[in-house]
Design an enzyme around this catalytic site. Structure first.
Site, PDB file in Angstrom:
ATOM      1  N   TYR A   1      27.486  69.084  26.212  1.00  0.00           N
ATOM      2  CA  TYR A   1      27.988  67.705  26.336  1.00  0.00           C
ATOM      3  C   TYR A   1      29.500  67.655  26.080  1.00  0.00           C
ATOM      4  O   TYR A   1      30.252  67.019  26.816  1.00  0.00           O
ATOM      5  CB  TYR A   1      27.230  66.819  25.346  1.00  0.00           C
ATOM      6  CG  TYR A   1      27.484  65.338  25.494  1.00  0.00           C
ATOM      7  CD1 TYR A   1      26.940  64.617  26.561  1.00  0.00           C
ATOM      8  CD2 TYR A   1      28.252  64.643  24.565  1.00  0.00           C
ATOM      9  CE1 TYR A   1      27.158  63.254  26.688  1.00  0.00           C
ATOM     10  CE2 TYR A   1      28.474  63.280  24.681  1.00  0.00           C
ATOM     11  CZ  TYR A   1      27.920  62.592  25.740  1.00  0.00           C
ATOM     12  OH  TYR A   1      28.137  61.232  25.859  1.00  0.00           O
TER      13      TYR A   1
ATOM     14  N   SER B   1      31.332  69.064  28.999  1.00  0.00           N
ATOM     15  CA  SER B   1      31.307  68.169  30.171  1.00  0.00           C
ATOM     16  C   SER B   1      32.282  67.016  29.979  1.00  0.00           C
ATOM     17  O   SER B   1      33.002  66.636  30.906  1.00  0.00           O
ATOM     18  CB  SER B   1      29.894  67.636  30.417  1.00  0.00           C
ATOM     19  OG  SER B   1      29.522  66.675  29.433  1.00  0.00           O
ATOM     20  N   LYS B   2      32.345  66.443  28.782  1.00  0.00           N
ATOM     21  CA  LYS B   2      33.206  65.283  28.557  1.00  0.00           C
ATOM     22  C   LYS B   2      34.674  65.702  28.398  1.00  0.00           C
ATOM     23  O   LYS B   2      35.581  64.988  28.804  1.00  0.00           O
ATOM     24  CB  LYS B   2      32.727  64.485  27.346  1.00  0.00           C
ATOM     25  CG  LYS B   2      31.323  63.869  27.527  1.00  0.00           C
ATOM     26  CD  LYS B   2      31.259  62.876  28.676  1.00  0.00           C
ATOM     27  CE  LYS B   2      29.953  62.113  28.719  1.00  0.00           C
ATOM     28  NZ  LYS B   2      29.897  61.121  29.805  1.00  0.00           N
TER      29      LYS B   2
HETATM   30  P1  NAP Z   1      21.796  55.454  29.108  1.00  0.00           P
HETATM   31  O1  NAP Z   1      21.381  54.155  28.501  1.00  0.00           O
HETATM   32  O2  NAP Z   1      20.898  56.627  29.015  1.00  0.00           O
HETATM   33  O3  NAP Z   1      22.185  55.183  30.632  1.00  0.00           O
HETATM   34  C1  NAP Z   1      22.595  56.216  31.487  1.00  0.00           C
HETATM   35  C2  NAP Z   1      22.105  55.914  32.887  1.00  0.00           C
HETATM   36  O4  NAP Z   1      22.528  56.996  33.743  1.00  0.00           O
HETATM   37  C3  NAP Z   1      20.564  55.856  32.965  1.00  0.00           C
HETATM   38  O5  NAP Z   1      20.165  54.730  33.706  1.00  0.00           O
HETATM   39  C4  NAP Z   1      20.200  57.154  33.673  1.00  0.00           C
HETATM   40  O6  NAP Z   1      19.023  57.085  34.470  1.00  0.00           O
HETATM   41  C5  NAP Z   1      21.423  57.343  34.572  1.00  0.00           C
HETATM   42  N1  NAP Z   1      21.479  58.722  35.065  1.00  0.00           N
HETATM   43  C6  NAP Z   1      21.210  59.848  34.365  1.00  0.00           C
HETATM   44  N2  NAP Z   1      21.291  60.919  35.164  1.00  0.00           N
HETATM   45  C7  NAP Z   1      21.628  60.459  36.398  1.00  0.00           C
HETATM   46  C8  NAP Z   1      21.828  61.085  37.654  1.00  0.00           C
HETATM   47  N3  NAP Z   1      21.699  62.411  37.793  1.00  0.00           N
HETATM   48  N4  NAP Z   1      22.146  60.323  38.722  1.00  0.00           N
HETATM   49  C9  NAP Z   1      22.241  58.967  38.599  1.00  0.00           C
HETATM   50  N5  NAP Z   1      22.065  58.319  37.427  1.00  0.00           N
HETATM   51  C10 NAP Z   1      21.739  59.058  36.339  1.00  0.00           C
HETATM   52  O7  NAP Z   1      23.178  55.952  28.444  1.00  0.00           O
HETATM   53  P2  NAP Z   1      24.466  55.140  27.925  1.00  0.00           P
HETATM   54  O8  NAP Z   1      24.489  55.263  26.452  1.00  0.00           O
HETATM   55  O9  NAP Z   1      24.562  53.820  28.572  1.00  0.00           O
HETATM   56  O10 NAP Z   1      25.605  56.115  28.469  1.00  0.00           O
HETATM   57  C11 NAP Z   1      26.453  55.795  29.551  1.00  0.00           C
HETATM   58  C12 NAP Z   1      27.644  56.753  29.535  1.00  0.00           C
HETATM   59  O11 NAP Z   1      28.352  56.609  28.306  1.00  0.00           O
HETATM   60  C13 NAP Z   1      27.243  58.243  29.611  1.00  0.00           C
HETATM   61  O12 NAP Z   1      28.147  58.930  30.423  1.00  0.00           O
HETATM   62  C14 NAP Z   1      27.358  58.704  28.169  1.00  0.00           C
HETATM   63  O13 NAP Z   1      27.608  60.071  28.087  1.00  0.00           O
HETATM   64  C15 NAP Z   1      28.543  57.875  27.713  1.00  0.00           C
HETATM   65  N6  NAP Z   1      28.612  57.748  26.259  1.00  0.00           N
HETATM   66  C16 NAP Z   1      27.631  57.095  25.567  1.00  0.00           C
HETATM   67  C17 NAP Z   1      27.740  56.992  24.181  1.00  0.00           C
HETATM   68  C18 NAP Z   1      26.722  56.278  23.340  1.00  0.00           C
HETATM   69  O14 NAP Z   1      26.848  56.320  22.108  1.00  0.00           O
HETATM   70  N7  NAP Z   1      25.711  55.629  23.919  1.00  0.00           N
HETATM   71  C19 NAP Z   1      28.836  57.558  23.524  1.00  0.00           C
HETATM   72  C20 NAP Z   1      29.787  58.215  24.262  1.00  0.00           C
HETATM   73  C21 NAP Z   1      29.685  58.293  25.622  1.00  0.00           C
HETATM   74  P3  NAP Z   1      17.577  57.557  33.904  1.00  0.00           P
HETATM   75  O15 NAP Z   1      17.316  56.751  32.691  1.00  0.00           O
HETATM   76  O16 NAP Z   1      16.624  57.262  35.014  1.00  0.00           O
HETATM   77  O17 NAP Z   1      17.704  59.000  33.577  1.00  0.00           O
END
Ligand code: NAP
Length: 246
Positions: free
Chosen positions: A154, A157-158
């Protein structure tokens, strides 16, 4: 209405941070093109955000696949005439200690988080350059800035996404296509809800603001980065982390 007449394509937008961005952008006048894996959830989200229809279109697909990215961008341009804003938000985690991490865990995370963003940025570059206006916003992570045990895949990637942000910013700057990254800290979404309680407790003591962030707080920074207000800002990483990393 800070995004009137603008069209935004958001990946991973059926839920979580992507959905919060979609909701805010819609309220600011944008038309939306939502992309995610699960077609059913995507439809439900689109109906919830835009019950009367006409301002939100969807495309189910996998960001890892070049053809899905190209088809989504093509459909967005066909539907709304242009793509002004790309939010590379789709992301996953597959945590493990370095010595136990499998090739599959490494590849899956690098593919979705980094190659997926590359696929969509590449597909959006031409229409954005042609129209001499574009905003590419990559959702990175604080983990890409300072690392985290158990997240070599992770973090790589980031961190790669942050480096790619700067390369794209340099390449597209003369065409007024600006590329920036947002690096969230600990945000309350499905991605973080199942972390063990002791880890959550540790983070709460380590975050100067003493609380986790909300998806809406990421969306507000994305709105700023998507707007005309950043006419001289490109290649930057904005941390949204409650002071966790400075
Ligand atoms: P989330 O609730 O899991 O939402 C991510 C979405 O991306 C899900 O709907 C997922 O679909 C979709 N996805 C995953 N793989 C995919 C693919 N191959 N093609 C198309 N869509 C795909 O996560 P989130 O917390 O909102 O995260 C959003 C972004 O913020 C991510 O890039 C994450 O790394 C970043 N981020 C989050 C946090 C945090 O604390 N939450 C912190 C830092 C960065 P499925 O559910 O169907 O797999």
């Amino acid at each position: 209405m800070r995004l009137k007449d603008k069209t935004a394509l958001i990946t991973g937008s059926a839920q979580g941070i992507g959905k919060a961005i979609a909701k805010l952008f819609l309220s600011e006048g944008a038309k939306l093109f939502l992309c995610d894996l699960d077609a059913g959830l995507l439809e439900t989200t689109a109906k919830e955000l835009d019950p009367s229809g006409g301002r939100v279109a969807v495309s189910a697909g996998n960001v890892v696949k070049k053809e899905d990215a190209e088809a989504a961008v093509e459909k967005a341009v066909k539907t709304f005439g242009r793509v002004d804003i790309l939010i590379n938000n789709a992301g996953i985690t597959k945590d493990n200690l370095l010595m136990r991490m499998s090739d599959e865990e490494w590849d899956a995370v690098l593919n979705v988080n980094l190659k997926g963003a590359f696929n969509f940025a590449r597909a959006c570059a031409r229409p954005m350059m042609k129209q001499r206006w574009g905003r590419i916003i990559n959702i990175a992570s604080v983990v890409g800035q300072f690392g985290n045990a158990g997240q070599a895949n992770y973090a790589a990637s980031k961190g790669g996404l942050i480096a790619m942000t700067k390369a794209i910013a340099k390449e597209l700057a003369t065409r007024n296509v600006l590329c920036n990254a947002v690096a969230p800290g600990f945000i309350r979404t499905r991605m973080t809800e199942n972390l063990p309680e002791e880890i959550k407790k540790f983070y709460l003591t380590a975050i100067p603001m003493g609380r986790f962030g909300e998806a809406e707080e990421i969306a507000k920074v994305c709105l700023f980065l998507a707007s005309d207000d950043i006419s001289y800002v490109t290649g930057q990483v904005i941390g949204v982390n409650g002071g966790f990393y400075m």
